[in-house]
Scaffold this motif. Structure first.
Motif, short mmCIF file in Angstrom:
data_model
loop_
_atom_site.label_atom_id
_atom_site.label_comp_id
_atom_site.label_asym_id
_atom_site.label_seq_id
_atom_site.Cartn_x
_atom_site.Cartn_y
_atom_site.Cartn_z
N ARG A 85 6.81 -27.22 -4.57
CA ARG A 85 5.80 -28.26 -4.78
C ARG A 85 4.43 -27.79 -4.29
NH1 ARG A 85 7.33 -34.06 -2.79
NH2 ARG A 85 5.31 -34.38 -3.74
N ALA A 86 4.42 -27.07 -3.15
CA ALA A 86 3.15 -26.55 -2.63
C ALA A 86 2.55 -25.52 -3.58
CB ALA A 86 3.38 -25.94 -1.24
N ARG A 87 3.40 -24.64 -4.11
CA ARG A 87 2.91 -23.63 -5.05
C ARG A 87 2.36 -24.28 -6.31
NH1 ARG A 87 7.32 -18.71 -4.96
NH2 ARG A 87 6.91 -18.06 -2.83
N PHE A 88 3.07 -25.28 -6.81
CA PHE A 88 2.62 -25.98 -8.01
C PHE A 88 1.29 -26.68 -7.75
CE2 PHE A 88 2.72 -29.76 -10.83
CZ PHE A 88 2.66 -29.09 -12.04
N TYR A 89 1.14 -27.28 -6.57
CA TYR A 89 -0.10 -27.95 -6.21
C TYR A 89 -1.26 -26.95 -6.19
CZ TYR A 89 -3.59 -30.30 -3.35
OH TYR A 89 -4.75 -30.83 -2.86
N ILE A 90 -1.04 -25.78 -5.59
CA ILE A 90 -2.09 -24.77 -5.50
C ILE A 90 -2.47 -24.27 -6.89
CG2 ILE A 90 -2.63 -22.44 -4.70
CD1 ILE A 90 -0.87 -23.14 -2.22
N MET A 91 -1.45 -24.01 -7.72
CA MET A 91 -1.73 -23.55 -9.08
C MET A 91 -2.51 -24.59 -9.86
SD MET A 91 -0.77 -20.49 -9.55
CE MET A 91 -0.73 -20.37 -11.33
N ARG A 92 -2.12 -25.84 -9.73
CA ARG A 92 -2.81 -26.92 -10.44
C ARG A 92 -4.27 -27.01 -9.99
NH1 ARG A 92 0.07 -32.08 -9.31
NH2 ARG A 92 -1.48 -32.32 -7.69
N ARG A 93 -4.51 -26.87 -8.69
CA ARG A 93 -5.88 -26.91 -8.19
C ARG A 93 -6.70 -25.74 -8.73
NH1 ARG A 93 -7.56 -30.68 -4.08
NH2 ARG A 93 -9.39 -29.38 -4.28
N CYS A 94 -6.09 -24.55 -8.77
CA CYS A 94 -6.80 -23.37 -9.28
C CYS A 94 -7.14 -23.52 -10.75
CB CYS A 94 -5.95 -22.11 -9.07
SG CYS A 94 -5.82 -21.62 -7.34
N VAL A 95 -6.19 -24.00 -11.54
CA VAL A 95 -6.44 -24.18 -12.97
C VAL A 95 -7.53 -25.23 -13.17
CG1 VAL A 95 -5.43 -25.03 -15.12
CG2 VAL A 95 -4.18 -23.39 -13.70
N THR A 96 -7.47 -26.30 -12.44
CA THR A 96 -8.49 -27.35 -12.55
C THR A 96 -9.86 -26.80 -12.20
OG1 THR A 96 -6.86 -29.01 -11.95
CG2 THR A 96 -9.16 -29.66 -11.77
N MET A 97 -9.92 -26.00 -11.13
CA MET A 97 -11.20 -25.42 -10.72
C MET A 97 -11.74 -24.48 -11.80
SD MET A 97 -12.12 -23.47 -7.14
CE MET A 97 -10.54 -23.95 -6.52
N LEU A 98 -10.86 -23.67 -12.39
CA LEU A 98 -11.31 -22.74 -13.44
C LEU A 98 -11.76 -23.49 -14.69
CD1 LEU A 98 -8.63 -19.95 -13.13
CD2 LEU A 98 -11.08 -19.73 -12.66
N VAL A 99 -11.08 -24.55 -15.04
CA VAL A 99 -11.44 -25.32 -16.25
C VAL A 99 -12.78 -26.05 -16.03
CG1 VAL A 99 -10.78 -27.33 -17.62
CG2 VAL A 99 -9.10 -25.57 -17.10
N CYS A 100 -12.97 -26.58 -14.83
CA CYS A 100 -14.17 -27.37 -14.56
C CYS A 100 -15.34 -26.56 -14.06
CB CYS A 100 -13.85 -28.47 -13.54
SG CYS A 100 -12.63 -29.64 -14.13
N TRP A 101 -15.16 -25.27 -13.86
CA TRP A 101 -16.20 -24.43 -13.29
C TRP A 101 -17.32 -24.20 -14.31
CZ3 TRP A 101 -15.79 -18.50 -12.29
CH2 TRP A 101 -16.86 -18.08 -11.51
N ARG A 102 -18.55 -24.44 -13.87
CA ARG A 102 -19.72 -24.20 -14.73
C ARG A 102 -20.67 -23.25 -14.02
NH1 ARG A 102 -19.78 -28.80 -18.45
NH2 ARG A 102 -18.22 -30.24 -17.64
N ASP A 103 -21.26 -22.35 -14.76
CA ASP A 103 -22.19 -21.39 -14.19
C ASP A 103 -23.57 -21.97 -14.04
OD1 ASP A 103 -21.56 -19.06 -13.09
OD2 ASP A 103 -21.55 -17.89 -14.96
#
Length: 50
Positions: free
Chosen positions: A32-50
């Motif tokens: 569950r912790a790994r899934f949470y971290i992966m989900r946060r990383c994917v969300t950050m990459l998707v929402c990241w703007r330069d």
């Protein structure tokens, strides 16, 4: 000395009985912790703007 030995035997038997569910619970918690971290990383990459 006889009482600590008896206590240790009782504790080890209790540990053996609960080790499988405890191991499963810790593995589930880790996944569950790994899934949470992966989900946060994917969300950050998707929402990241330069």
């Amino acid at each position: 000395m006889a009482s600590p030995r008896g206590l240790k035997a009782r504790t080890s038997r209790g540990m053996a009985r609960s080790s499988v569910p405890g191991r499963l619970a810790s593995m589930l918690k880790e996944q569950r912790a790994r899934f949470y971290i992966m989900r946060r990383c994917v969300t950050m990459l998707v929402c990241w703007r330069d």
